[in-house]
Design a protein around this motif. Structure first.
Motif, PDB file in Angstrom:
ATOM      1  N   UNK A 192       1.018 -11.482   4.368  1.00 16.16           N
ATOM      2  CA  UNK A 192       1.757 -10.239   4.257  1.00 16.16           C
ATOM      3  C   UNK A 192       2.497  -9.891   5.529  1.00 16.16           C
ATOM      4  N   UNK A 193       3.085  -8.706   5.512  1.00 16.70           N
ATOM      5  CA  UNK A 193       3.822  -8.164   6.647  1.00 16.70           C
ATOM      6  C   UNK A 193       3.340  -6.745   6.882  1.00 16.70           C
TER       7      UNK A 193
ATOM      8  N   UNK B   8       0.819  -1.210   0.000  1.00 14.89           N
ATOM      9  CA  UNK B   8       0.000   0.000   0.000  1.00 14.89           C
ATOM     10  C   UNK B   8       0.860   1.271   0.000  1.00 14.89           C
ATOM     11  N   UNK B   9       2.164   1.127   0.255  1.00 12.63           N
ATOM     12  CA  UNK B   9       3.066   2.280   0.332  1.00 12.63           C
ATOM     13  C   UNK B   9       3.498   2.790  -1.046  1.00 12.63           C
ATOM     14  N   UNK B  10       3.600   1.880  -2.020  1.00 15.07           N
ATOM     15  CA  UNK B  10       4.044   2.282  -3.362  1.00 15.07           C
ATOM     16  C   UNK B  10       3.606   1.233  -4.380  1.00 15.07           C
TER      17      UNK B  10
ATOM     18  N   UNK C 199      10.257  -0.902   7.513  1.00 11.63           N
ATOM     19  CA  UNK C 199       9.839  -1.671   6.344  1.00 11.63           C
ATOM     20  C   UNK C 199       8.444  -1.257   5.885  1.00 11.63           C
ATOM     21  N   UNK C 200       8.212  -1.277   4.582  1.00  8.71           N
ATOM     22  CA  UNK C 200       6.866  -1.004   4.080  1.00  8.71           C
ATOM     23  C   UNK C 200       5.965  -2.213   4.322  1.00  8.71           C
ATOM     24  N   UNK C 201       4.677  -1.969   4.442  1.00  9.35           N
ATOM     25  CA  UNK C 201       3.728  -3.075   4.497  1.00  9.35           C
ATOM     26  C   UNK C 201       3.769  -3.800   3.157  1.00  9.35           C
TER      27      UNK C 201
END
Length: 156
Positions: free
Chosen positions: A74-75, A6-8, A26-28
């Motif tokens: 996911x993370x 969702x970040x990029x 870290x990005x999700x």
């Protein structure tokens, strides 16, 4: 398999909070369509443009995870609590954990690569990317990739 954040979006710029100029978290990440028969997942984040995209000399490794449970989807952002059973390998700073983009010059590409494996890899004792890739040989069922870019906004 599909890997997203969702970040990029794929091919777009990574937000500053995920870099050395921000919070360096870290990005999700989220993934879907993991193939049947997957026993574990692995994630490698690296930069093939180091140190200069116009004259790359090496691939710089930012994050190595393996033994991610196949039912994980996911993370979260700033992932410090990883899914149960997940193990970490060594990044190119010689430590475990996420270290974000911090390119010395130019706009670099950051490859987030997720692998579905047909077997658990066990304890590899803090493997490097190369050691993990060797252990994965012959076990990759599917691969997904998400590429983000980053160029430093401020001189340090």
């Amino acid at each position: 398999m599909l890997l997203e954040s969702p970040a990029f979006a794929d091919g777009e710029s990574i937000p500053i909070q995920h870099t050395c100029e921000g919070e360096d978290v870290s990005p999700a990440l989220s993934w879907s369509h993991v193939p049947a028969g997957t026993q574990s997942l692995a994630l490698i984040v690296d930069d093939p443009d180091a140190p200069d995209p116009k004259a790359p000399k090496r691939t710089w490794v930012h994050w190595v995870l393996y033994e991610i449970p196949p039912d994980a989807s996911g993370l979260p952002e700033a992932a410090t609590a990883l899914p149960t059973g997940t193990r970490e390998g060594l990044n190119d700073w010689g430590s475990t954990g996420y270290r974000g983009p911090c390119p010395p010059i130019g706009r670099h590409r950051y490859f987030h690569k997720l692998y579905a494996l047909d077997a658990p890899l066990g304890d590899l004792s803090d493997p490097t990317k190369a050691e993990l890739e060797h252990a994965m040989t012959g076990h990759i069922l599917a691969e997904a990739q998400l590429i983000g870019t980053y160029q430093k906004q401020h001189k340090q």
